[in-house]
Design a protein around this motif. Structure first.
Motif, PDB file in Angstrom:
ATOM      1  N   ASN A 142       0.809  -1.225   0.000  1.00 31.66           N
ATOM      2  CA  ASN A 142       0.000   0.000   0.000  1.00 31.66           C
ATOM      3  C   ASN A 142       0.842   1.275   0.000  1.00 31.66           C
ATOM      4  N   ILE A 143       1.928   1.262  -0.750  1.00 30.75           N
ATOM      5  CA  ILE A 143       2.771   2.451  -0.876  1.00 30.75           C
ATOM      6  C   ILE A 143       2.252   3.292  -2.042  1.00 30.75           C
ATOM      7  N   SER A 144       2.036   4.573  -1.793  1.00 38.05           N
ATOM      8  CA  SER A 144       1.493   5.464  -2.815  1.00 38.05           C
ATOM      9  C   SER A 144       2.489   5.665  -3.962  1.00 38.05           C
ATOM     10  N   TYR A 145       1.948   5.850  -5.158  1.00 36.48           N
ATOM     11  CA  TYR A 145       2.824   6.094  -6.306  1.00 36.48           C
ATOM     12  C   TYR A 145       2.081   6.929  -7.347  1.00 36.48           C
ATOM     13  N   GLU A 146       2.852   7.524  -8.231  1.00 40.47           N
ATOM     14  CA  GLU A 146       2.321   8.210  -9.410  1.00 40.47           C
ATOM     15  C   GLU A 146       3.211   7.867 -10.596  1.00 40.47           C
ATOM     16  N   ILE A 147       2.629   7.899 -11.789  1.00 37.03           N
ATOM     17  CA  ILE A 147       3.400   7.692 -13.008  1.00 37.03           C
ATOM     18  C   ILE A 147       3.408   8.994 -13.801  1.00 37.03           C
ATOM     19  N   VAL A 148       4.604   9.456 -14.131  1.00 39.00           N
ATOM     20  CA  VAL A 148       4.759  10.660 -14.944  1.00 39.00           C
ATOM     21  C   VAL A 148       5.253  10.219 -16.320  1.00 39.00           C
ATOM     22  N   PRO A 149       4.400  10.250 -17.329  1.00 41.69           N
ATOM     23  CA  PRO A 149       4.799   9.760 -18.652  1.00 41.69           C
ATOM     24  C   PRO A 149       5.989  10.526 -19.222  1.00 41.69           C
TER      25      PRO A 149
END
Length: 329
Positions: free
Chosen positions: A107-114
């Protein structure tokens, strides 16, 4: 818990980094970066940021994928901003799916930056349109490293279409064999772009039948993108990027002060292949390992001393300077 950002660095040219990618890099506490990431992007990092090299070479992974996954968990558990900096776009042959699954398990937060993927960068910087109203209405991104037994319908994909083959040089012979066996024309136009969007970029055009001979004769190596399709025939000699005033110049910037990112861009904007190194006792020592790794893979034939005193010290003593940088003195 912290947050992990998967940031696409773009392909080669540091200005292909997105504005969001730049903002996240500037805020990062830890940056885990790959081999195909241009390391001058690390000059955007804040003074307290840590760098971890996870570069992968063919058949020789510095950090194996399992180790990288564990590293993401270890750093992601802390209250900090973690950037996983990948070449091109994280979601295109970047194994981001495996790494996301790992983070989700805790449950570690993440984001993807294309990011700008190699197909877009290589085609644009070599003057080849991926689509064309007259001959290509679809584009397929494929990797030469396919699963055992996997079949690709190359004939269907190249008919009125373009295929972009990532890291395809190593397995070009088997790929060529499959295409010809499937009835793809031996005269199909092919372009090979090596080190796309960097000042050392090299673009070679050929045909499917001559593909292997061309690779051997020109000593082409990865990282290279192979474009299969009629669009490759639209390249006629050097194009806009290769006509820039400093294209083909491999320049090393040296200073005793930290070199500004904007200074580096003033050279890349003219088409040069540039790297920058701060030397001296007051240098930022986080970059020692970064420099050592990069100079092991790349050489430069022009040196620009931003501090004129260095020109006196190291004039015609490139071997001495390189030894000092390599040893981290």
């Amino acid at each position: 818990m912290g947050k992990v950002y998967f940031v696409g660095a773009g392909s080669g040219d540091p200005e292909l980094l997105t504005l969001k990618g730049k903002r996240v890099l500037e805020a990062a506490d830890v940056i885990i970066y790959d081999r195909l990431v241009h390391p001058v992007l690390l000059y955007l990092a804040k003074d307290s940021a840590r760098f971890i090299y996870s570069g992968k070479y063919p058949k020789n992974h510095v950090l194996k994928q399992k180790t990288i996954n564990e590293l993401l968990l270890e750093e992601g558990r802390k209250q900090q901003c973690v950037v996983r900096l990948k070449g091109g776009d994280p979601g295109i042959f970047g194994r981001v799916g495996e790494e996301i699954t790992t983070l989700k398990s805790e449950n570690i937060s993440y984001e993807i930056v294309p990011g700008v993927t190699a197909a877009s960068a290589a085609s644009s910087y070599s003057g080849i349109p991926l689509t064309h109203r007259e001959c290509s209405s679809k584009v397929t991104l494929a990797t030469a490293h396919r699963q055992a037994g996997e079949m690709v319908d190359f004939k269907g994909l190249t008919e009125n279409g373009t295929v972009c083959l990532y890291m395809g040089v190593e397995r070009a012979k088997s790929t060529q064999k499959k295409l010809l066996e499937q009835g793809v024309s031996k005269d199909l136009p092919v372009a090979i772009i090596e080190w796309a969007s960097l000042g050392r970029q090299r673009t070679v055009t050929t045909t499917l039948q001559e593909l292997i001979k061309t690779i051997d004769d020109k000593h082409i190596q990865n990282p290279s993108l192979i474009i299969l399709g009629e669009v490759a025939a639209y390249r006629k000699g050097a194009d806009w990027f290769e006509e820039m005033p400093l294209f083909g110049h491999k320049i090393l910037l040296i200073d005793t002060q930290k070199i500004k990112f904007e200074t580096i861009l003033s050279y890349t904007q003219e088409g040069a292949d540039v790297y920058a190194i701060q030397v001296g006792e007051a240098r930022d020592r986080r970059y020692d390992e970064v420099h050592q790794q990069y100079l092991k893979d790349h050489s430069f034939d022009e040196v620009v001393y931003l501090d004129q005193e260095l020109k006196t010290i190291y004039n015609k003593q490139w071997d001495v300077l390189k030894k000092e940088i390599t040893l981290g003195k």
